[in-house]
Design a protein around this motif. Structure first.
Motif, PDB file in Angstrom:
ATOM      1  N   GLU A  45       0.849  -1.197   0.000  1.00 24.99           N
ATOM      2  CA  GLU A  45       0.000   0.000   0.000  1.00 24.99           C
ATOM      3  C   GLU A  45       0.885   1.249   0.000  1.00 24.99           C
ATOM      4  OE1 GLU A  45      -3.092   1.154  -0.348  1.00 24.99           O
ATOM      5  OE2 GLU A  45      -2.410   3.136   0.274  1.00 24.99           O
ATOM      6  N   THR A 225      -5.368   7.310  -4.195  1.00 26.43           N
ATOM      7  CA  THR A 225      -5.699   6.716  -5.491  1.00 26.43           C
ATOM      8  C   THR A 225      -5.533   7.774  -6.579  1.00 26.43           C
ATOM      9  OG1 THR A 225      -8.000   7.169  -5.007  1.00 26.43           O
ATOM     10  CG2 THR A 225      -7.300   4.904  -4.719  1.00 26.43           C
ATOM     11  N   ASP A 228      -2.646   5.188 -10.597  1.00 30.42           N
ATOM     12  CA  ASP A 228      -1.310   4.657 -10.915  1.00 30.42           C
ATOM     13  C   ASP A 228      -1.342   3.357 -11.716  1.00 30.42           C
ATOM     14  OD1 ASP A 228      -0.836   6.669  -9.151  1.00 30.42           O
ATOM     15  OD2 ASP A 228       0.374   5.523  -7.745  1.00 30.42           O
ATOM     16  N   LEU A 448     -18.630  -0.602  -3.553  1.00 28.06           N
ATOM     17  CA  LEU A 448     -17.834  -1.403  -2.613  1.00 28.06           C
ATOM     18  C   LEU A 448     -18.129  -2.879  -2.841  1.00 28.06           C
ATOM     19  CD1 LEU A 448     -17.877   0.634   0.716  1.00 28.06           C
ATOM     20  CD2 LEU A 448     -15.907   0.062  -0.700  1.00 28.06           C
TER      21      LEU A 448
HETATM   22  C1  LIG Z   1     -16.340  10.157  -0.896  1.00 26.48           C
HETATM   23  C2  LIG Z   1     -16.624   8.734  -1.313  1.00 26.48           C
HETATM   24  C3  LIG Z   1     -17.705   8.055  -0.758  1.00 26.48           C
HETATM   25  C4  LIG Z   1     -17.984   6.740  -1.171  1.00 26.48           C
HETATM   26  N1  LIG Z   1     -19.018   6.085  -0.574  1.00 26.48           N
HETATM   27  C5  LIG Z   1     -19.279   4.807  -0.943  1.00 26.48           C
HETATM   28  C6  LIG Z   1     -20.260   4.035  -0.266  1.00 26.48           C
HETATM   29  O1  LIG Z   1     -20.820   4.464   0.763  1.00 26.48           O
HETATM   30  N2  LIG Z   1     -20.540   2.785  -0.742  1.00 26.48           N
HETATM   31  C7  LIG Z   1     -19.903   2.270  -1.840  1.00 26.48           C
HETATM   32  O2  LIG Z   1     -20.230   1.165  -2.258  1.00 26.48           O
HETATM   33  N3  LIG Z   1     -18.927   2.958  -2.457  1.00 26.48           N
HETATM   34  C8  LIG Z   1     -18.591   4.191  -2.017  1.00 26.48           C
HETATM   35  N4  LIG Z   1     -17.567   4.866  -2.631  1.00 26.48           N
HETATM   36  C9  LIG Z   1     -16.822   4.195  -3.714  1.00 26.48           C
HETATM   37  C10 LIG Z   1     -15.844   3.173  -3.134  1.00 26.48           C
HETATM   38  O3  LIG Z   1     -15.152   3.740  -2.046  1.00 26.48           O
HETATM   39  C11 LIG Z   1     -14.848   2.708  -4.212  1.00 26.48           C
HETATM   40  O4  LIG Z   1     -15.581   2.244  -5.313  1.00 26.48           O
HETATM   41  C12 LIG Z   1     -13.964   1.595  -3.683  1.00 26.48           C
HETATM   42  O5  LIG Z   1     -13.245   2.050  -2.550  1.00 26.48           O
HETATM   43  C13 LIG Z   1     -12.973   1.130  -4.744  1.00 26.48           C
HETATM   44  O6  LIG Z   1     -12.132   0.171  -4.150  1.00 26.48           O
HETATM   45  P1  LIG Z   1     -10.696  -0.163  -4.768  1.00 26.48           P
HETATM   46  O7  LIG Z   1     -10.063  -1.085  -3.801  1.00 26.48           O
HETATM   47  O8  LIG Z   1     -10.827  -0.584  -6.165  1.00 26.48           O
HETATM   48  O9  LIG Z   1      -9.932   1.219  -4.786  1.00 26.48           O
HETATM   49  P2  LIG Z   1      -9.436   2.139  -3.567  1.00 26.48           P
HETATM   50  O10 LIG Z   1     -10.338   1.989  -2.409  1.00 26.48           O
HETATM   51  O11 LIG Z   1      -9.264   3.487  -4.141  1.00 26.48           O
HETATM   52  O12 LIG Z   1      -8.041   1.516  -3.156  1.00 26.48           O
HETATM   53  C14 LIG Z   1      -6.899   1.597  -3.957  1.00 26.48           C
HETATM   54  C15 LIG Z   1      -5.687   1.549  -3.056  1.00 26.48           C
HETATM   55  O13 LIG Z   1      -4.509   1.434  -3.856  1.00 26.48           O
HETATM   56  C16 LIG Z   1      -3.510   2.257  -3.304  1.00 26.48           C
HETATM   57  N5  LIG Z   1      -2.545   2.590  -4.357  1.00 26.48           N
HETATM   58  C17 LIG Z   1      -2.761   3.412  -5.413  1.00 26.48           C
HETATM   59  N6  LIG Z   1      -1.637   3.527  -6.145  1.00 26.48           N
HETATM   60  C18 LIG Z   1      -0.698   2.759  -5.535  1.00 26.48           C
HETATM   61  C19 LIG Z   1       0.675   2.505  -5.800  1.00 26.48           C
HETATM   62  N7  LIG Z   1       1.317   3.092  -6.805  1.00 26.48           N
HETATM   63  N8  LIG Z   1       1.350   1.668  -4.976  1.00 26.48           N
HETATM   64  C20 LIG Z   1       0.734   1.069  -3.918  1.00 26.48           C
HETATM   65  N9  LIG Z   1      -0.582   1.317  -3.610  1.00 26.48           N
HETATM   66  C21 LIG Z   1      -1.276   2.146  -4.410  1.00 26.48           C
HETATM   67  C22 LIG Z   1      -4.269   3.464  -2.790  1.00 26.48           C
HETATM   68  O14 LIG Z   1      -3.531   4.199  -1.850  1.00 26.48           O
HETATM   69  C23 LIG Z   1      -5.522   2.804  -2.214  1.00 26.48           C
HETATM   70  O15 LIG Z   1      -5.340   2.447  -0.871  1.00 26.48           O
HETATM   71  C24 LIG Z   1     -17.214   6.135  -2.189  1.00 26.48           C
HETATM   72  C25 LIG Z   1     -16.113   6.806  -2.713  1.00 26.48           C
HETATM   73  C26 LIG Z   1     -15.806   8.091  -2.274  1.00 26.48           C
HETATM   74  C27 LIG Z   1     -14.602   8.778  -2.842  1.00 26.48           C
END
Ligand SMILES: Cc1cc2nc3c(=O)[nH]c(=O)nc-3n(C[C@H](O)[C@H](O)[C@H](O)COP(=O)(O)OP(=O)(O)OC[C@H]3O[C@@H](n4cnc5c(N)ncnc54)[C@H](O)[C@@H]3O)c2cc1C
Length: 481
Positions: A45, A225, A228, A448
Motif C-alpha cells: 500500500e 488513489t 497509478d 464497494l
Molecule cells: C467520498 C466517497 C464516498 C464513497 N461512498 C461509498 C459508499 O458508501 N458505498 C460504496 O459502495 N462505495 C462508495 N464509494 C466508492 C468506493 O469507495 C470505491 O468504489 C472503492 O473504494 C474502490 O475500491 P478499490 O479497492 O478498487 O480502490 P481504492 O479503495 O481506491 O483503493 C486503492 C488503493 O490502492 C492504493 N494505491 C494506489 N496507487 C498505488 C501505488 N502506486 N502503490 C501502492 N498502492 C497504491 C491506494 O492508496 C488505495 O489504498 C465512495 C467513494 C468516495 C470517494
C-alpha cells in the motif's frame, strides 16, 4: 510488520506466492482470500493507511453493500458491466459480505432503499475488521510503499518500489486540519489521525510470479488513489477505456454567481440534463447548491451521462421543483389557491414547499413579483411561474468533477479480463479487481460490493494458480529424483 534488512535496488528473491498492489476494498479482500487459501501473500500500500476510501465512504458510515436479490443488484449497473461482474457477485454475494462483518461483531441494518450500513459503528470499524482479517490470515502488509512500475520479467513481474510516499511527497505535511465539508472534511480528518504504519519498504525492486492489481480509480487523489495502475496495465498490453467522472458533483457556468444559493438543499426534486435540446438524463431525489454548481444524490445520479455527453455538446441542467404535480395540476392548484386565499402572496405557497432563499430568484426568473396576491395573478404570469417551477434552468455545465467523484467510469477494458477468474487475458500471472476496471455502479453500496466481489475472486484465483504451480513444480522435482 518487519522491515526488510536492505533496500537496495537489486531484485529481491521471490518470497511471496501472490503480491497484491493497493490496500483498498478490492486489494484487502484479495489479499485476505489469497492468504486464507494458503498462499504466502504480500499486500503493498502506497499510503500509511489501509482502506482510506472506505473510511470516507457513506459520509463516514460506510454503505458496505446493497441488500436484495443479486439479479436486482446487477440491474443497477450498465449491461456490459453487469455481465462482467455477475460471476464475482455470485461467488462473493452481498450476504457473504455482510456475514464477513457481522461475524466480527459489526451490527448492520438495511435501509428501506436497500443500502446496508453499520448500526452504531462507523467506517472505522469496517476497516478495523478488514485489517483483522488480514492479520488473522498472516498477510504481510507493506505500508507507505508506493509501487512505481511493473514490468514483465522472465518468471512473472518485476515490481519497482519508490521512496516512502507520505514523507517524500509532502503528503504527511499536508495533514493539517482545513475548513472543508463532506467527503473532503472526512478525508482531512482521516489524514490527520494516527497512521497504521509509516515504515516504507522502498526504494527497491521485488520479483513476483503473480500480481493482483487493485490500485483503484483516480477520484479523491489525496486519498492515495491517483490512477497509478492504469499506465502499468497499458504498458503490459491492456486497453484503457476513457476515464471520466461518475457519481460526481457538477460545476456550472455561474454568471453571475449567487452566493445566497450556496449550501441550499432542495428536497425531492427532479433534475434533468439536456444536450442538443434532447433530454439525456433525469433523476429524482434531493439536490444541493454548492459554491461551484450543484451536487447531491440527483446530481451524482446524472453525472456520468452528463460527462459522457460533454465532449460532443454543451449540456444544460434544469430542475422540476414540484415533481408530484404535472403542469396542469400545478396550474389548477394556483387557480384554486387564488380563489380560496386571494390575498395570499405568490411567495407563500412556494415557501411552504421550497427553501425561502431561492423564492425571490425563482420569481424573478419567471418575471413574477413574489408579493403579487394570488387572486391577482394573471393567467400569463401564472403559466410562466408554473413553467419555471417545472423547468427551472440551473445553467450550463462547465465540468463534471473527476476528482470529487465517488467513483470514476472507464479503466481497464472488461473484454481483456476473464470475469470468472479476474485473470488478465493479456498477461499470464496478472489479475485485476476493483475500480481499476471499467465498472462504475450507482450510489447505494454497489461500488464497494463490486470491489469486494472482484477482489475476492482475484485473490482466490491468484492463490489457486500459485498453489497449483507450486504443486506441479514439487511433483516434477520428486518425479525427477
Ligand atoms: C467520498 C466517497 C464516498 C464513497 N461512498 C461509498 C459508499 O458508501 N458505498 C460504496 O459502495 N462505495 C462508495 N464509494 C466508492 C468506493 O469507495 C470505491 O468504489 C472503492 O473504494 C474502490 O475500491 P478499490 O479497492 O478498487 O480502490 P481504492 O479503495 O481506491 O483503493 C486503492 C488503493 O490502492 C492504493 N494505491 C494506489 N496507487 C498505488 C501505488 N502506486 N502503490 C501502492 N498502492 C497504491 C491506494 O492508496 C488505495 O489504498 C465512495 C467513494 C468516495 C470517494
Amino acid at each position: 510488520m518487519p522491515k526488510p534488512s536492505s533496500s537496495s535496488s537489486q531484485p529481491r528473491s521471490r518470497n511471496y506466492d501472490v503480491v497484491v498492489i493497493g490496500g483498498g476494498a478490492a486489494g484487502i479482500i484479495a489479499a485476505w482470500r489469497s492468504a486464507q487459501l494458503g498462499a504466502k501473500t504480500l499486500l503493498i500500500e502506497k499510503t500509511c493507511r489501509l482502506g482510506t476510501k472506505i473510511l470516507i465512504s457513506g459520509g463516514g458510515k460506510c454503505n458496505i453493500a446493497h441488500a436484495g436479490p443479486i439479479e436486482d443488484i446487477l440491474k443497477a449497473f450498465r449491461p456490459n458491466e453487469a455481465r462482467f461482474i455477475r460471476p464475482a457477485v455470485y461467488r462473493f454475494p452481498n450476504v457473504e459480505i455482510m456475514r464477513m462483518f457481522t461475524d466480527r461483531g459489526l451490527r448492520i441494518y438495511t435501509r428501506p432503499d436497500g443500502r446496508v450500513f453499520p448500526v452504531d459503528q462507523t467506517a472505522k470499524d469496517v476497516v478495523a475488521i478488514l485489517k483483522n482479517y488480514l492479520f488473522a490470515t498472516g498477510v504481510e502488509v507493506w505500508m507507505n510503499t508506493p509501487v512505481e512500475e511493473i514490468a514483465r520479467a522472465e518468471n512473472g513481474f518485476q515490481i519497482t518500489l519508490g521512496e516512502p510516499f507520505e514523507s517524500s511527497k509532502g503528503y504527511a505535511q499536508d495533514r493539517k486540519p482545513k475548513v472543508a465539508f463532506g467527503a473532503k472534511a472526512l478525508l482531512n480528518e482521516v489524514r490527520s489521525n494516527e497512521v497504521d504504519d509509516d515504515r516504507g519498504h522502498g526504494p527497491g525492486v521485488i520479483q513476483a510470479e503473480r500480481v493482483v492489481l487493485a490500485t483503484g480509480g483516480s477520484s479523491y487523489p489525496n486519498s492515495g488513489t491517483t490512477g497509478d495502475g492504469w499506465p502499468w496495465a497499458k504498458q503490459l498490453g491492456h486497453t484503457l477505456e476513457w476515464i471520466h467522472a461518475a457519481l460526481a458533483p457538477i460545476y456550472l457556468e455561474l454568471d453571475p454567481f449567487d452566493p445566497a444559493r450556496s449550501g441550499v438543499a432542495l428536497r425531492d426534486v427532479i433534475v434533468k440534463a439536456k444536450a442538443d435540446k434532447k433530454e439525456i438524463a433525469r433523476w429524482r431525489n434531493d439536490m444541493l447548491f454548492t459554491h461551484q454548481g450543484v451536487s447531491g444524490p440527483t446530481i451524482l445520479g446524472i453525472s456520468r451521462l452528463v460527462a459522457e455527453a460533454m465532449p460532443t455538446s454543451p449540456v444544460t441542467l434544469s430542475v422540476d421543483l414540484f415533481p408530484e404535480l404535472d403542469q396542469e395540476k400545478l396550474i389548477e392548484r394556483f387557480v384554486t389557491d387564488g380563489k380560496q386565499s386571494p390575498k395570499r402572496q405568490v411567495a407563500t405557497p412556494l415557501e411552504e414547499r421550497l427553501p425561502e432563499s431561492i423564492v425571490p430568484s425563482l420569481c424573478a426568473d419567471a418575471g413574477v413579483d413574489p408579493a403579487t396576491a394570488l387572486g391577482q395573478l394573471e393567467k400569463k404570469a401564472r403559466n410562466r411561474l408554473v413553467e419555471t417551477l417545472k423547468n427551472w434552468p440551473l445553467g450550463t455545465v462547465r465540468t463534471v468533477s473527476l476528482e470529487k467523484g465517488e467513483v470514476v467510469a472507464g479503466g481497464v477494458k472488461l473484454d481483456e479480463v476473464d470475469p470468472q477468474t479476474m485473470r488478465s487475458l493479456v498477461q499470464p500471472g496478472l489479475y485485476l479487481c476493483g475500480e481499476i476496471l471499467d465498472v462504475a455502479g450507482p450510489v447505494g453500496g454497489y461500488n464497494l460490493q463490486a470491489a469486494f466481489a472482484t477482489g475476492f475472486v482475484a485473490g482466490e484465483t491468484a492463490a489457486k494458480d500459485s498453489l497449483e504451480a507450486n504443486e506441479a513444480l514439487a511433483g516434477s522435482i520428486t518425479g525427477k529424483r
